[in-house]
Each structure stands twice: as C-alpha cells, then as structure tokens.
Design a protein around this motif. Structure first.
Motif, PDB file in Angstrom:
ATOM      1  N   PHE A 153       0.743  -1.117  -0.189  1.00 17.28           N
ATOM      2  CA  PHE A 153      -0.045  -0.212  -0.091  1.00 17.28           C
ATOM      3  C   PHE A 153       0.959   1.141   0.107  1.00 17.28           C
ATOM      4  N   LEU A 154       1.551   1.503   1.249  1.00 15.93           N
ATOM      5  CA  LEU A 154       2.125   2.915   1.289  1.00 15.93           C
ATOM      6  C   LEU A 154       3.763   3.011   1.158  1.00 15.93           C
ATOM      7  N   THR A 155       4.176   3.739   0.527  1.00 18.03           N
ATOM      8  CA  THR A 155       5.657   4.137   0.450  1.00 18.03           C
ATOM      9  C   THR A 155       5.942   5.502   0.594  1.00 18.03           C
ATOM     10  N   CYS A 156       6.675   5.840   1.409  1.00 16.10           N
ATOM     11  CA  CYS A 156       7.125   7.127   1.541  1.00 16.10           C
ATOM     12  C   CYS A 156       8.584   7.215   1.901  1.00 16.10           C
ATOM     13  N   GLY A 157       9.417   7.897   0.979  1.00 12.58           N
ATOM     14  CA  GLY A 157      10.844   7.743   1.273  1.00 12.58           C
ATOM     15  C   GLY A 157      11.327   6.217   1.145  1.00 12.58           C
ATOM     16  N   GLU A 158      12.111   5.929   2.144  1.00 14.18           N
ATOM     17  CA  GLU A 158      12.355   4.442   2.348  1.00 14.18           C
ATOM     18  C   GLU A 158      11.460   3.673   3.099  1.00 14.18           C
ATOM     19  N   SER A 159      10.496   4.045   3.677  1.00 18.85           N
ATOM     20  CA  SER A 159       9.319   3.497   4.448  1.00 18.85           C
ATOM     21  C   SER A 159       8.499   2.907   3.686  1.00 18.85           C
ATOM     22  N   GLU A 160       7.978   1.439   3.848  1.00 16.93           N
ATOM     23  CA  GLU A 160       7.090   1.046   3.226  1.00 16.93           C
ATOM     24  C   GLU A 160       6.043   0.158   4.272  1.00 16.93           C
ATOM     25  N   MET A 161       4.694   0.205   3.987  1.00 20.29           N
ATOM     26  CA  MET A 161       3.782  -0.448   4.852  1.00 20.29           C
ATOM     27  C   MET A 161       2.797  -0.977   4.211  1.00 20.29           C
ATOM     28  N   LEU A 186       0.371   4.465  -7.793  1.00 21.13           N
ATOM     29  CA  LEU A 186       0.178   6.041  -7.923  1.00 21.13           C
ATOM     30  C   LEU A 186       1.582   6.510  -7.255  1.00 21.13           C
ATOM     31  N   LEU A 187       1.707   7.707  -7.999  1.00 20.90           N
ATOM     32  CA  LEU A 187       2.885   8.378  -7.417  1.00 20.90           C
ATOM     33  C   LEU A 187       2.895   9.819  -7.399  1.00 20.90           C
ATOM     34  N   THR A 188       3.236  10.501  -6.613  1.00 23.83           N
ATOM     35  CA  THR A 188       3.177  11.987  -6.345  1.00 23.83           C
ATOM     36  C   THR A 188       4.186  12.612  -5.365  1.00 23.83           C
ATOM     37  N   ALA A 189       4.495  13.836  -5.588  1.00 24.45           N
ATOM     38  CA  ALA A 189       5.675  14.424  -4.785  1.00 24.45           C
ATOM     39  C   ALA A 189       4.789  15.816  -4.463  1.00 24.45           C
ATOM     40  N   LEU A 190       3.391  15.871  -4.405  1.00 23.84           N
ATOM     41  CA  LEU A 190       2.563  16.802  -3.945  1.00 23.84           C
ATOM     42  C   LEU A 190       2.696  16.939  -2.430  1.00 23.84           C
ATOM     43  N   PRO A 191       2.527  18.040  -1.761  1.00 15.31           N
ATOM     44  CA  PRO A 191       2.740  18.036  -0.328  1.00 15.31           C
ATOM     45  C   PRO A 191       1.481  17.657   0.472  1.00 15.31           C
ATOM     46  N   LEU A 192       1.544  17.068   1.478  1.00 15.70           N
ATOM     47  CA  LEU A 192       0.497  16.373   2.126  1.00 15.70           C
ATOM     48  C   LEU A 192      -0.348  17.192   2.858  1.00 15.70           C
ATOM     49  N   PHE A 193       0.222  18.678   3.125  1.00 11.57           N
ATOM     50  CA  PHE A 193      -0.726  19.738   3.608  1.00 11.57           C
ATOM     51  C   PHE A 193      -1.775  20.336   2.596  1.00 11.57           C
ATOM     52  N   HIS A 194      -1.677  19.899   1.276  1.00 14.72           N
ATOM     53  CA  HIS A 194      -2.637  20.237   0.481  1.00 14.72           C
ATOM     54  C   HIS A 194      -3.497  19.145   0.363  1.00 14.72           C
ATOM     55  N   GLY A 195      -4.892  19.695  -0.100  1.00 17.91           N
ATOM     56  CA  GLY A 195      -5.981  18.455  -0.452  1.00 17.91           C
ATOM     57  C   GLY A 195      -5.495  17.426  -1.330  1.00 17.91           C
ATOM     58  N   ARG A 230      -3.561  14.318  -0.351  1.00 15.19           N
ATOM     59  CA  ARG A 230      -4.417  13.581   0.697  1.00 15.19           C
ATOM     60  C   ARG A 230      -5.427  12.976   0.080  1.00 15.19           C
ATOM     61  N   MET A 231      -6.448  13.640  -0.745  1.00 14.88           N
ATOM     62  CA  MET A 231      -7.779  13.240  -1.133  1.00 14.88           C
ATOM     63  C   MET A 231      -7.548  12.385  -2.685  1.00 14.88           C
ATOM     64  N   MET A 232      -6.879  13.196  -3.534  1.00 16.02           N
ATOM     65  CA  MET A 232      -6.900  12.852  -4.853  1.00 16.02           C
ATOM     66  C   MET A 232      -5.941  11.547  -5.165  1.00 16.02           C
ATOM     67  N   VAL A 233      -4.998  11.518  -4.405  1.00 17.55           N
ATOM     68  CA  VAL A 233      -4.036  10.362  -4.340  1.00 17.55           C
ATOM     69  C   VAL A 233      -3.942   9.236  -3.423  1.00 17.55           C
ATOM     70  N   PRO A 280      -1.464   0.395  -5.002  1.00 21.55           N
ATOM     71  CA  PRO A 280      -0.146   1.082  -4.144  1.00 21.55           C
ATOM     72  C   PRO A 280      -0.213   2.461  -4.219  1.00 21.55           C
ATOM     73  N   VAL A 281       0.390   3.284  -3.219  1.00 17.27           N
ATOM     74  CA  VAL A 281       0.546   4.747  -3.417  1.00 17.27           C
ATOM     75  C   VAL A 281       2.104   4.997  -3.026  1.00 17.27           C
ATOM     76  N   VAL A 282       2.646   5.896  -3.726  1.00 10.93           N
ATOM     77  CA  VAL A 282       4.024   6.354  -3.140  1.00 10.93           C
ATOM     78  C   VAL A 282       3.977   7.801  -3.163  1.00 10.93           C
ATOM     79  N   ILE A 283       4.358   8.149  -1.958  1.00 10.13           N
ATOM     80  CA  ILE A 283       4.398   9.577  -1.610  1.00 10.13           C
ATOM     81  C   ILE A 283       5.934  10.117  -1.590  1.00 10.13           C
TER      82      ILE A 283
END
Length: 546
Positions: free
Chosen positions: A36-44, A224-233, A236-239, A249-252
């Motif tokens: 499901f979730l990847t952010c940097g080197e962290s995956e869950m 899905l891949l994005t580098a958009l900031p998580l402080f924007h909607g 958070r919502m679209m991705v 899976p989502v990669v932030i």
C-alpha cells in the motif's frame, strides 16, 4: 518502456466504506499483506499500517485527543504524517495540515483561527512556532516529530515526543463516526481576504477517492506516485485516498526533484503520477536521457499545462500529459475528462457525475451559450463537496448564495459541454502551486517601516503559474534598496509569496471609494524602473525556504 497505453486491464473497484478509518480496516482484512504505502524508504502494507496507526491512535487518545479536537500538523512529507493521517481519523479528531512554508503572522493566524488544542511539528516548524506558543491559549499539547534541542515551550503546554507513541500494540477507543463527521480543516487562500478553513468530511474524502478512480480509470495493476505536499488536499484526497479506496499502492515522495523523478518512478513501478504544471515544465527542462522512457507511467496529471506543452511532454516521455480537470479544496474534481473518454486538451473537462454546474453572471443568472460566466456548482449527492468554512458562517452563506457554490473563477462552455478556464474573478495569485492572498501579502509587506502603501498583483510568468509584482508608495523621504527589501521579504514571507517584481510609485490609482484599481496597475509596462529581484540574483535558495 511503453508508449501511451491503451491496454485493457481489470478496473479497480472502490470499497463502499465512507469513513476513513473503516476503509483502512476493511482493506487490512481483505488484503492484509497487500502493498500500500511508500514514503521515502518506509513501506507499509494495509495490515501493518492499520496496526501501527491503532497503536499511535491509542497513545494519542491517552494524551487527551478525542473526537472533534483540532490537531494542527506542520511538517514535510514523511511517514509520520501518513501515520497521523489515519491515527487521527480513527479517533475522530479533526486534523489541520498547515503549509510548512508559513511563518510569522501567516502561521499564527491559522493556528489561532483553527483553535487547535494539539500541535504536531517537525524541527523547522518547532523553531517557527516557538515564539508564538504563549499566545495560543487553546494549545495544550505539543508533539515534536524530531529532537528540537532547546526550543522553548510555553509553561501550560505539555510536550509529548512522537518517538514515544505507538511503541506497543494497542487498541484505540471505539469512536462512533459518520460520513458527515469532519476529517480535516484545510486552509485555502483563494480570495482577497484572510485564508479560510475548509471543513472536509470523511464522506467528502471518500467521494474524491471514488471520482478520482473514475477519472484516472484505475486498474488493479496501477501504482500511484506523487510529490505533492500532504498539507494540500490534492495529495491527501486525490492520491492517498484514491489508492486506499481502490486498494492500489501509493508512493508519496518527500519532495519533487525533476532530475530524479522519472528514475524514482521506474524504481517503484509507478503507472500514474500526479503533480502540477510547474513540475511538467521542470521535467521538460531536464536534459534528455534514457530515463525519459524507462518507466511504466501511462499518464501524469499536470494542472495547469497548456495544450502545446502537453503534446511535447507526451512525445518526449511516452505518457499522457493529463490536464483536463478543475477543482478547488471546496470541491475537487469539479470537472474532468477520463483518460480514455472524449478529450479536449485545452479544456478542464466536463461536469462531474455527482455535480450540477452552471456558468452564471453577476446576478446569478445563466450566461448565453459560449459566453463567459463564473463557474458555479451544487451537489447532486450528499457530501460531494466541503461542509462550509470553519468559524465563518457568513462566508459560507456568501459563497453558496442563490443555492450555488461560487468558485470565483470564470469559465466558458462549448457546444459539447467542455468547460475551459478563462480567468480568476477573485483577486488572488497562483504562485509555485500555492494560492497567495494579495490582501494577506499586502498586510505583511505594509509593516515595513518605509512603506506607506502597497498593492500586489499577478503578472504573467514564463512558467505555468504567476509571478508577483508589488507597487509601493514610500513614506515621505524614505528610501529602500532591492537588497534591503528582499531581506525583509525573505524573513517575513513564505518563499512562494516573495514578490519577483517591485515598482516604487508616487501614488496608487484609486476609485471614489478609495479602492485600488489593480487593473490599472496591471497595464503598467515592465520598464527599467521596475526591479526584477530574480534578475538581480535575489532569490530564496531551496535550503532557505523554511
């Protein structure tokens, strides 16, 4: 690498749950080991994330956070922010993600307006908020994500380091939540006044997820891949929520880097990317390389992005440049075209399936076919848009007058129903992917001791957003230099709000009511009297933005 893909794959079906925590728990049951979730080197995976956020939620509840409490978060994209997204959702707390580049009065206003009782910060944000903690009487808990050393804390504020949370498996308290309950307050600076907090429900989050699945035509094979900031909607919502609802899976990414973005897309197996037009321009500005077509991306959302650039982007990178979508924090998407459906690259798409859209004149009457009118909308289903402005019922009523939500943007519809964005009705500036309130900017700049009056407005940029110009009237016998002004801007303004152009004028044009006639200022030529701070080498370096 593939070219633009039309491969038929099994469509991903969104789950029916309308509460964010319930959605995660459901995915954890049906696909516990699913990526499901990847952010940097962290995956869950789903189950690991569900268990981890249960443990974090339990400790936050023990610290006194409960349903309806506002929890402000100021940090960059990182795995802890994603953990908090779900942990707070499970508690029914209302998360308030704030722009990490806010400082001074910009930041203090949103913390005060939201009445946040808990504040979660990274190291840079801890330094920024330290001077104002004693002026936030509603604040009772500070959660630093990092070791902030000797950063001061107000006596009445308890400090609970994030590293102490979730150390042991735990079950959070059971909280009865409905789709209409608030998930977050997201601030938008899309008007001339102070930023307004958009109240966004769990049902709205899941609605955005469902519609983005339709628009993106998500399949079970997508990543899905994005580098958009998580402080924007958008992120958070679209991705993030689209991936959660559809079980893909989502990669932030922690940040966007044009030089490494495609290599990263290749490494994580991304098939759809989500960004803003400036990112597309930055990718096109890189030197051609083998990475241009080594990826699996079939499309990248880039808004705004002119049709001619879309063609060049697709030709070079072998993926669709997808810009046919329009929305705001209050409602997104409003209009869109599915990737395989009828397309009009110069448009924002057609009205959403759960919305009714009309182009209205200043008397809230529909304009003639082909004429320009304000893009207005209303939902056909509950929770298809925001729930109003936090603490500003009058602003909510004004925005929704005549039973239509008014976007403040002008559009034009063609005979086929495609709507094209024409211009902003509101006096706002779009800069580096951020909406900048000119009133807020003028108030901040007007505190310079040499400045008597200030007027800010947008000017065309060589990129896809606006540049900012300010016209200044100085106090009698006052003098300023470009260097001195830039230092003042840099210290007090978010980096994206720092003006590029400055013109010293004798007076500002005004009407009989003393309102500044900004249309007259926009007509002024870019003469040698205008300081171009960028040309003078006065810019905010990347590592100086916070």
């Amino acid at each position: 690498m593939t070219t633009v893909q039309s491969t038929i794959a099994q469509r991903a079906t969104p789950r029916p749950e309308r509460v964010v925590g319930d959605l995660l728990r459901a995915q954890a049951r049906v696909a516990p080991s699913g990526r499901f979730l990847t952010c940097g080197e962290s995956e869950m995976g789903f189950a690991a994330l569900d268990a981890r956020t249960d443990a974090v939620a339990a400790d936050l509840a023990a610290a006194g956070i409960g349903k309806g409490d506002r929890v402000a978060i100021v940090c960059t994209n990182r795995i802890e922010m994603l953990e908090l997204f779900f942990a707070l959702a499970k508690l029914g707390a209302i998360q308030v993600p704030l722009n990490v580049y806010l400082k001074g009065e910009f930041l203090a206003y949103q913390l005060t307006d939201s009445q946040a009782s808990t504040l979660i910060v990274d190291a840079s944000a801890h330094t920024a908020v330290a001077p104002m903690l004693e002026n936030l009487p509603q604040l009772r808990l500070l959660v630093p994500l990092d070791d902030s050393g000797t950063a001061p804390v107000a006596p009445a504020v308890r400090v609970l380091p994030y590293t102490q949370l979730g150390k042991a498996a735990a079950v959070p308290p059971s909280v009865a939540l409905k789709a209409a309950d608030l998930m977050s307050i997201v601030y938008t600076s899309g008007t001339t006044g102070q930023p307004k907090g958009c109240m966004l429900s769990h049902g709205y989050y899941t609605r955005v997820a469902r519609v983005m699945g339709e628009a993106s035509e998500l399949t079970v094979d997508d990543v899905l891949l994005t580098a958009l900031p998580l402080f924007h909607g958008a992120a958070r919502m679209m991705v993030l929520m689209a991936g959660l609802a559809h079980g893909v899976p989502v990669v932030i990414e922690p940040e966007f880097r044009a030089g490494t973005f495609l290599a990263r897309a290749t490494k994580v197996g991304a098939t759809i990317a989500y960004g803003v037009g400036a990112m597309g321009a930055a990718l096109l500005a890189t030197e051609p390389s083998a990475q241009d077509r080594a990826h699996r991306l079939r499309a990248m959302l880039l808004i705004p992005f002119p049709a001619e650039r879309q063609q060049g982007f697709t030709k070079r990178f072998g993926m669709e440049a997808w810009s046919e979508l329009f929305g705001q924090t209050e409602c997104v998407p409003v209009t869109w075209n599915p990737l395989s459906g009828p397309r009009n690259a110069a448009s924002c798409g057609r009205q959403g399936t759960d919305l009714e859209i009309s182009l209205l004149d200043d008397d809230d009457r529909p304009v003639a076919a082909g004429a320009v009118g304000e893009i207005c909308l209303r939902p056909r289903e509950p929770l298809a848009m925001f729930s109003g402005y936090w603490g500003k019922p009058e602003a909510t009523v004004e925005a929704c007058r005549s039973l239509w939500y008014h976007t403040g943007d002008y559009g034009r519809a063609d005979a086929d129903g495609f709507i094209s964005f024409v211009d902003r009705k509101k006096d706002a500036v779009r800069r580096r992917g951020e909406n900048v309130s000119t009133q807020e900017l003028e108030a901040a700049i007007g505190r310079h001791p040499a400045i008597a009056e200030v007027a800010a407005h947008a000017v065309p940029s060589e990129s896809t957003d606006d540049d900012i110009k300010v016209c200044l009237v100085l106090k009698k016998e006052a003098r300023v230099t470009p260097e001195e002004l830039f230092g003042f801007f840099k210290e007090r303004l978010p980096y994206f709000a720092v003006p590029r152009y400055v013109e010293i004028v004798a007076e500002l044009p005004k009407n009989a009511l003393a309102r500044v006639l900004k249309h007259e200022l926009r007509k002024r030529p870019m003469s040698d009297a205008v300081w171009d701070l960028k040309a003078l080498g006065l810019t905010v370096a990347f590592d100086e933005r916070r």
